[in-house]
Design an enzyme around this catalytic site. Structure first.
Site, PDB file in Angstrom:
ATOM      1  N   HIS A  17      17.050  34.584  53.703  1.00  0.00           N
ATOM      2  CA  HIS A  17      16.253  34.040  54.816  1.00  0.00           C
ATOM      3  C   HIS A  17      17.104  34.020  56.084  1.00  0.00           C
ATOM      4  O   HIS A  17      17.887  33.098  56.319  1.00  0.00           O
ATOM      5  CB  HIS A  17      15.775  32.624  54.448  1.00  0.00           C
ATOM      6  CG  HIS A  17      14.764  32.043  55.385  1.00  0.00           C
ATOM      7  ND1 HIS A  17      13.621  31.406  54.959  1.00  0.00           N
ATOM      8  CD2 HIS A  17      14.708  32.005  56.730  1.00  0.00           C
ATOM      9  CE1 HIS A  17      12.923  30.991  56.003  1.00  0.00           C
ATOM     10  NE2 HIS A  17      13.569  31.346  57.098  1.00  0.00           N
ATOM     11  N   HIS A  19      16.589  35.317  60.331  1.00  0.00           N
ATOM     12  CA  HIS A  19      15.687  35.913  61.334  1.00  0.00           C
ATOM     13  C   HIS A  19      16.474  36.823  62.267  1.00  0.00           C
ATOM     14  O   HIS A  19      17.481  36.391  62.851  1.00  0.00           O
ATOM     15  CB  HIS A  19      15.006  34.821  62.164  1.00  0.00           C
ATOM     16  CG  HIS A  19      14.027  33.993  61.391  1.00  0.00           C
ATOM     17  ND1 HIS A  19      12.660  34.142  61.500  1.00  0.00           N
ATOM     18  CD2 HIS A  19      14.208  32.999  60.479  1.00  0.00           C
ATOM     19  CE1 HIS A  19      12.048  33.271  60.705  1.00  0.00           C
ATOM     20  NE2 HIS A  19      12.957  32.559  60.068  1.00  0.00           N
ATOM     21  N   GLY A 178       6.607  30.329  62.266  1.00  0.00           N
ATOM     22  CA  GLY A 178       6.110  29.673  63.475  1.00  0.00           C
ATOM     23  C   GLY A 178       5.800  28.223  63.168  1.00  0.00           C
ATOM     24  O   GLY A 178       6.094  27.736  62.070  1.00  0.00           O
ATOM     25  N   HIS A 205       6.898  30.534  54.960  1.00  0.00           N
ATOM     26  CA  HIS A 205       7.571  29.338  55.484  1.00  0.00           C
ATOM     27  C   HIS A 205       6.666  28.146  55.152  1.00  0.00           C
ATOM     28  O   HIS A 205       5.554  28.046  55.677  1.00  0.00           O
ATOM     29  CB  HIS A 205       7.701  29.412  57.007  1.00  0.00           C
ATOM     30  CG  HIS A 205       8.905  30.152  57.509  1.00  0.00           C
ATOM     31  ND1 HIS A 205       8.983  31.515  57.531  1.00  0.00           N
ATOM     32  CD2 HIS A 205      10.077  29.703  58.029  1.00  0.00           C
ATOM     33  CE1 HIS A 205      10.156  31.880  58.046  1.00  0.00           C
ATOM     34  NE2 HIS A 205      10.836  30.802  58.362  1.00  0.00           N
ATOM     35  N   GLU A 208       8.634  22.734  55.520  1.00  0.00           N
ATOM     36  CA  GLU A 208       9.756  22.542  56.446  1.00  0.00           C
ATOM     37  C   GLU A 208       9.395  21.403  57.412  1.00  0.00           C
ATOM     38  O   GLU A 208       9.966  20.325  57.371  1.00  0.00           O
ATOM     39  CB  GLU A 208      10.030  23.841  57.213  1.00  0.00           C
ATOM     40  CG  GLU A 208      11.123  23.733  58.269  1.00  0.00           C
ATOM     41  CD  GLU A 208      11.215  24.970  59.150  1.00  0.00           C
ATOM     42  OE1 GLU A 208      10.257  25.757  59.206  1.00  0.00           O
ATOM     43  OE2 GLU A 208      12.260  25.131  59.819  1.00  0.00           O
TER      44      GLU A 208
HETATM   45  O1  LIG Z   1      12.746  27.862  60.552  1.00  0.00           O
HETATM   46  C1  LIG Z   1      11.775  28.408  61.054  1.00  0.00           C
HETATM   47  N1  LIG Z   1      10.524  27.943  60.818  1.00  0.00           N
HETATM   48  C2  LIG Z   1       9.409  28.530  61.324  1.00  0.00           C
HETATM   49  N2  LIG Z   1       9.459  29.594  62.124  1.00  0.00           N
HETATM   50  C3  LIG Z   1      10.670  30.095  62.432  1.00  0.00           C
HETATM   51  C4  LIG Z   1      11.854  29.547  61.928  1.00  0.00           C
HETATM   52  N3  LIG Z   1      12.889  30.265  62.412  1.00  0.00           N
HETATM   53  C5  LIG Z   1      12.362  31.212  63.186  1.00  0.00           C
HETATM   54  N4  LIG Z   1      11.020  31.126  63.205  1.00  0.00           N
HETATM   55  C6  LIG Z   1      10.060  31.967  63.955  1.00  0.00           C
HETATM   56  O2  LIG Z   1       9.996  33.226  63.342  1.00  0.00           O
HETATM   57  C7  LIG Z   1       9.877  34.212  64.335  1.00  0.00           C
HETATM   58  C8  LIG Z   1      10.174  35.577  63.794  1.00  0.00           C
HETATM   59  O3  LIG Z   1      11.484  35.722  63.370  1.00  0.00           O
HETATM   60  C9  LIG Z   1      10.778  33.700  65.436  1.00  0.00           C
HETATM   61  O4  LIG Z   1      10.488  34.277  66.690  1.00  0.00           O
HETATM   62  C10 LIG Z   1      10.482  32.203  65.401  1.00  0.00           C
HETATM   63  O5  LIG Z   1       9.373  31.912  66.233  1.00  0.00           O
HETATM   64 ZN   LIG Z   2      12.940  30.683  58.979  1.00  0.00          ZN
END
Ligand SMILES: O=c1[nH]cnc2c1ncn2[C@@H]1O[C@H](CO)[C@@H](O)[C@H]1O
Ligand SMILES: [Zn+2]
Length: 355
Positions: A17, A19, A178, A205, A208
């Protein structure tokens, strides 16, 4: 013997995981922003790196996510995407990561006129280039891509189809990300049903910024193979006795992988500190726990740093670090035989010397 940070860097690690738009080098953001005239909160790379960490340190997922406007803004052309992906591969490999699944949302990279396939191809080319350079430098890494759909938007079916279109070219799975509260995964049920019919893999996701209903929907309505975070599954575990509710029991019995991201959870308020992070309890109860970075830039972290923080907070040693690494490899979206090769030929021999 307590593993030190330097020793952890040298040990093979697997990351599920991470990004792409949460892991840029600050210096790269500065250069790319200058090329397109994008205004940044700081133009000194070290200062910019600190800005990301403190702005993300917000106690709320929504505010944490606002910081991505700057990274996404500089990732709108094929050369920029390719560079960011190449550097991502190099940085992960230099940190001793031997297998990584890196995700991003193609729909966020269209503002300068790229098409969805052009975005995917630029990123795949960058990963291929970076992986080649890393192997030549003596740190081989295998990278699989996950395509993410944004949960507040309405393009998940399109992104699901994009994922399967590139499944033989390096895309190994699908995800939604998101803001979680108010955007339940069932909004995207058609995409998940499509992926199941295509025998494809996906993670969601969930658990969280929102609790058990989100996890329950992700698993029992949408059919997720893994949970992105999933940390709030602890809400279904009785404090003190460790007695599992029905959902927590299901997650453990079915060996549903939890993609836990300790530092990220502290920043968004899902955990009070690393030492109080539910990873300790979940590991003691033998859930299928994995350790992840989420966003290296926003957390100022790396895979080795996350592991070092856990070693410090929980007193864990090489046995636990190997267990997390093998858990991640078992839960990866690449074929079984390839997972086994990495476990038996890379991970186990290296940890055998450390244990
Ligand atoms: O921890 C998280 N929880 C939810 N969304 C996230 C998290 N980290 C990043 N993104 C979202 O995923 C998109 C694509 O990579 C990012 O642009 C961010 O808006
Ligand atoms: Zn994430």
């Amino acid at each position: 013997m307590t593993p030190t940070y330097d020793e952890i860097v040298k040990a093979p690690k697997a990351l599920l995981h991470d990004h792409l738009d949460g892991g840029l080098r600050p210096a790269t953001i500065v250069e790319l922003a200058a090329e397109i005239g994008h205004e940044l909160p700081a133009t000194d790379p070290a200062e910019l790196g600190e800005w990301f960490v403190s702005a993300a340190d917000s106690g709320s997922l929504e505010r944490y996510l606002e910081t991505f406007s700057h990274t996404v803004a500089v990732m709108q052309t094929a050369p920029a995407l390719r560079r960011v992906a190449r550097e991502c591969a190099l940085d992960l490999a230099a940190d001793g990561v031997v297998y990584a699944e890196v995700r991003y949302a193609p729909e966020q990279h269209l503002t300068a006129g790229l098409t969805l396939p052009e975005v995917v191809e630029a990123v795949l080319a960058g990963f291929a280039e970076g992986s080649e350079q890393a192997a030549a430098a003596g740190s081989p890494i295998r990278i699989g891509t996950l395509l993410t759909a944004m949960r507040h938007a309405a393009r998940s079916m399109e992104i699901a189809e994009l994922s399967t279109a590139y499944r033989d070219a390096g895309v190994v799975g699908f995800d939604i990300a998101g803001a979680e509260a108010g955007y339940p995964p069932t909004r995207h049920l058609d995409a998940f049903e499509y992926l199941q019919r295509e025998n494809f893999h996906f993670t969601i996701h969930a658990g969280e910024a929102f609790g058990l209903p989100s996890i329950w929907q992700a698993l029992q309505w949408c059919g997720a193979d893994r949970l992105g975070h999933g940390v709030r599954i602890v809400d279904d575990i009785e404090p003190g006795t460790g007695k599992l509710g029905r959902l927590a029991g299901y997650v453990r019995d079915k060996r549903v992988p939890l993609e836990l991201c300790p530092s990220s959870n502290v920043q968004t308020g899902a955990a009070a500190s690393i030492a109080e992070h539910p990873i300790g309890l979940l590991r003691d109860l033998r859930f299928r726990v994995t350790v992840n970075t989420d966003n290296r830039l926003m957390s100022g972290t790396s895979m080795s740093r996350e592991m070092a923080l856990l070693v410090e907070a929980f007193g864990w040693g090489w046995a636990e670090l190997q267990w997390f690494t093998i858990n991640a490899m078992k839960s990866a979206f690449i074929p079984f035989d390839e997972r086994l090769t990495i476990i038996n030929e890379v991970i186990k021999p290296a940890y055998a010397k450390l244990l």
